[in-house]
Design an enzyme around this catalytic site. Structure first.
Site, PDB file in Angstrom:
ATOM      1  N   LEU A 118     -21.230 121.463  29.290  1.00 14.03           N
ATOM      2  CA  LEU A 118     -21.707 122.789  29.699  1.00 14.03           C
ATOM      3  C   LEU A 118     -20.637 123.560  30.468  1.00 14.03           C
ATOM      4  O   LEU A 118     -20.662 124.788  30.508  1.00 14.03           O
ATOM      5  CB  LEU A 118     -22.966 122.665  30.557  1.00 14.03           C
ATOM      6  CG  LEU A 118     -24.213 122.100  29.858  1.00 14.03           C
ATOM      7  CD1 LEU A 118     -25.350 121.939  30.857  1.00 14.03           C
ATOM      8  CD2 LEU A 118     -24.641 122.974  28.693  1.00 14.03           C
ATOM      9  N   HIS A 137     -19.921 110.324  31.202  1.00 11.47           N
ATOM     10  CA  HIS A 137     -19.548 111.742  31.269  1.00 11.47           C
ATOM     11  C   HIS A 137     -19.967 112.347  32.623  1.00 11.47           C
ATOM     12  O   HIS A 137     -19.167 113.004  33.290  1.00 11.47           O
ATOM     13  CB  HIS A 137     -20.211 112.486  30.106  1.00 11.47           C
ATOM     14  CG  HIS A 137     -19.859 113.935  30.008  1.00 11.47           C
ATOM     15  ND1 HIS A 137     -19.086 114.448  28.991  1.00 11.47           N
ATOM     16  CD2 HIS A 137     -20.174 114.992  30.816  1.00 11.47           C
ATOM     17  CE1 HIS A 137     -18.939 115.756  29.186  1.00 11.47           C
ATOM     18  NE2 HIS A 137     -19.589 116.113  30.274  1.00 11.47           N
TER      19      HIS A 137
END
Ligand code: ZN
Length: 175
Positions: free
Chosen positions: A98, A139
């Site tokens: 994002l 992540h």
């Protein structure tokens, strides 16, 4: 406070976040706003610094379309002060982020991880997984340690990806 999504090269994405030592209403508010923002942006995971909250908090909800493609059952998780304590194997993982809109890259990740953390009540939790969740955990835990996913590319590839990204970002800014 403005919880706008932070995109690269925002400096908060390069910093290690502070440990949480408050398991109270303030933490609950951070978690609520993180889930809200993650759903709004259709992410599967979000680290606190991605919306400007300077603490080691991650939220994950893999009950999304993207995750269904992996053919596994999704989970919803809140992890406070998470740490990877074991890693095993290697897989190629294609990921988006994002904080890097429009960029997808393929990088090596461990196949299996064991993670220790606290939940929102301050209780110890442990997750040991080799599902797609293992990738999401790596992540997001990278994020709170100030490590963007592009750091797993070779320097040459990283430069190319960043050039493309900055070009797109400029074009978006103009539009
Ligand atoms: Zn990310």
């Amino acid at each position: 406070m403005n919880y706008k999504i932070r995109t690269w090269p925002d400096k908060i994405l390069k910093q290690k976040m502070k440990e949480v030592d408050f398991f109270d209403e303030r933490l609950k508010e951070y978690i609520d706003v993180m889930f809200e923002k993650m759903y709004e942006l259709e992410g599967i995971g979000l680290a606190a610094n991605q919306i400007g909250i300077p603490y080691q908090i991650i939220v994950i909800d893999t009950n999304t379309k993207k995750y269904e493609e992996q053919g596994e059952e999704g989970v919803k998780l809140v992890l406070i002060n998470p740490k990877i304590v074991e890693k095993e194997g290697e897989v190629e993982s294609t990921e988006g982020c994002l904080s890097f809109p429009g960029i997808n890259i393929t990088i090596p990740r461990a196949k299996r991880v064991k993670v220790i953390a606290k939940n929102e009540k301050g209780e110890d939790i442990e997750i040991d997984t080799d599902d797609f969740l293992a990738i999401v955990l790596q992540h997001e835990i990278d994020h709170i340690n100030g490590i963007p996913f592009i750091n797993h590319l070779s320097p040459v590839k990283r430069r190319l990806v960043l050039e493309k990204y900055m070009k797109q970002k400029k074009q978006l800014a103009k539009a």
